[in-house]
Design an enzyme around this catalytic site. Structure first.
Site, PDB file in Angstrom:
ATOM      1  CB  CYS A   1      -0.819  -0.078   1.644  1.00 57.38           C
ATOM      2  SG  CYS A   1      -2.025  -1.053   1.154  1.00 57.38           S
TER       3      CYS A   1
ATOM      4  CB  CYS B   1      -3.391   2.717   2.001  1.00 59.57           C
ATOM      5  SG  CYS B   1      -5.316   1.535   1.639  1.00 59.57           S
TER       6      CYS B   1
ATOM      7  CB  CYS C   1      -3.402  -1.793  -1.456  1.00 59.98           C
ATOM      8  SG  CYS C   1      -4.823  -1.267  -0.746  1.00 59.98           S
TER       9      CYS C   1
ATOM     10  CB  CYS D   1      -4.443   3.089  -1.574  1.00 59.97           C
ATOM     11  SG  CYS D   1      -3.018   1.832  -1.251  1.00 59.97           S
TER      12      CYS D   1
HETATM   13 ZN   LIG Z   1      -4.010   0.225   0.268  1.00 59.27          ZN
END
Ligand SMILES: [Zn+2]
Length: 363
Positions: free
Chosen positions: A40, A44, A71, A74
């Site tokens: 991330c 995030c 991810c 994000c």
């Molecule tokens: Zn994330």
């Protein structure tokens, strides 16, 4: 920090930025979580993992190379990098990825970036953990896997991946290609399964959630109203496995699954360790491709698989899905949208879809 150097930041500063969801950290580094296999950007909004689960990388490319996936919430791979060293290494990654035949020399890559071959090699390795040549090998292998997955014949996939002859591939690739079979035999023989049962407020009308896993990944996710009922379910599916309850050890996966059950789109690719036929796997892939809050009929799924007559077989595959919510079989419905059966109860299927729709509308 293994082999990675994040320009101008210490690990403690990185961790602080993660805890603060500090958007100033975006583009300076990404953080990866071992238990979920996801990385991330610092800002995030997803739940924070424990510090011991986290590794930092200067570049999304380095986290991806280490086996982590970006991810979906994000989108860390889309951040613009801040530090010029990171930008240089990222440009080299792009150049390698876009180079379709053979392998570029260090001199060539150096000339593109204005660095001497040895300087480039050092810089690349310090941020990526591997050399440009190793990165190029990995990129080619991935291109090949993608080609094979899309149904390209092996010979043309090989050619498209930049391999001169097929023998090279078989020297390097066999262990990493193809689907991973379940780590245990029928009935769970040979499996050590740890499971957790939670009664999370976020589950609401869904009741209780059971998550069970082997050392390799999640083998069962079930919904129910009582511990005993869920434990019986698990035992029915895995009568020959060694079962052990340990609510704490699976908490990362449990919270990622609770997020899904709340109707959020997936932000973690959860590792699965399940027994499934090739047909079931294809059905599960199709189910996972249905957007959050939407439904498809069994017939539509069969048609998407290129087997328009197989609607009933698709229905059976859905009914035997061992991992509720993670493989979203609740998004499969009868012709004309009718709610057909659901292994964990029709009420729960309706509740899951209602939550997903609500969550989609609030975006
Ligand atoms: Zn994330």
């Amino acid at each position: 920090m293994d082999t990675n150097i994040i320009p101008s930041l210490t690990e403690d500063q990185c961790w602080r930025a993660v805890l603060d969801r500090d958007s100033n950290g975006d583009g300076r580094f990404v953080y990866a979580v071992r238990s979920t296999g996801i990385f991330c950007r610092p800002s995030c909004p997803s739940r924070r993992a424990g510090r011991e689960q986290v590794t930092f990388y200067a570049l999304a490319e380095a986290a991806a190379r280490a086996g982590y996936r970006p991810c979906k919430r994000c989108r860390p791979e889309r951040t613009e990098v801040v530090h010029p060293h990171s930008a240089t290494v990222q440009a080299v990654c792009r150049s390698i990825e876009n180079h379709e035949e053979g392998v570029q020399t260090l001199a060539h890559l150096g000339a593109e970036t204005g660095l001497s071959p040895s300087h480039l090699q050092r810089l690349f390795k310090s941020l990526m953990g591997i050399s440009p040549r190793q990165y190029a090998e990995a990129v080619r292998l991935e291109r090949l896997k993608r080609g094979l997955k899309d149904g390209e014949p092996v010979a043309s996939a090989l050619y498209g991946a930049g391999y001169g002859s097929s023998s090279r591939l078989y020297e390097k690739a066999p262990v990493r290609l193809g689907m991973t079979p379940a780590s245990f035999a029928k009935g769970g023989r040979g499996a050590n399964i740890t499971y957790a049962i939670v009664d999370h407020a976020g589950l609401g009308p869904l009741g209780k959630l059971l998550v069970a896993a082997t050392e390799r990944g999640i083998c069962m996710v079930a919904l129910g109203s009582a511990d005993a009922e869920l434990e019986r379910d698990l035992h029915d599916d895995y009568p020959l496995a060694a079962l052990r309850r340990d609510d704490a050890s699976l908490s990362e996966w449990v919270s990622a699954i609770v997020d899904l059950a709340e109707g959020h789109p997936p932000h973690a690719d959860l590792p699965l360790d399940i027994r499934a036929t090739a047909f079931q796997c294809r059905v599960f892939e199709q189910l996972s491709a249905i957007p959050c809050g939407k439904t498809r009929s069994y017939g539509e799924i069969a048609a998407a698989l290129g087997q328009p007559g197989a609607a009933r077989a698709v229905g059976r595959a859905c009914a035997t899905n061992p991992v509720a919510v993670v493989v979203p079989c609740h998004r499969a419905v009868g012709a004309s949208g009718s709610m057909r059966g659901y292994r964990w109860g029709l009420d729960r299927k309706q509740a899951l879809l209602a939550r997903e729709r609500k969550e989609q509308q609030s975006r």
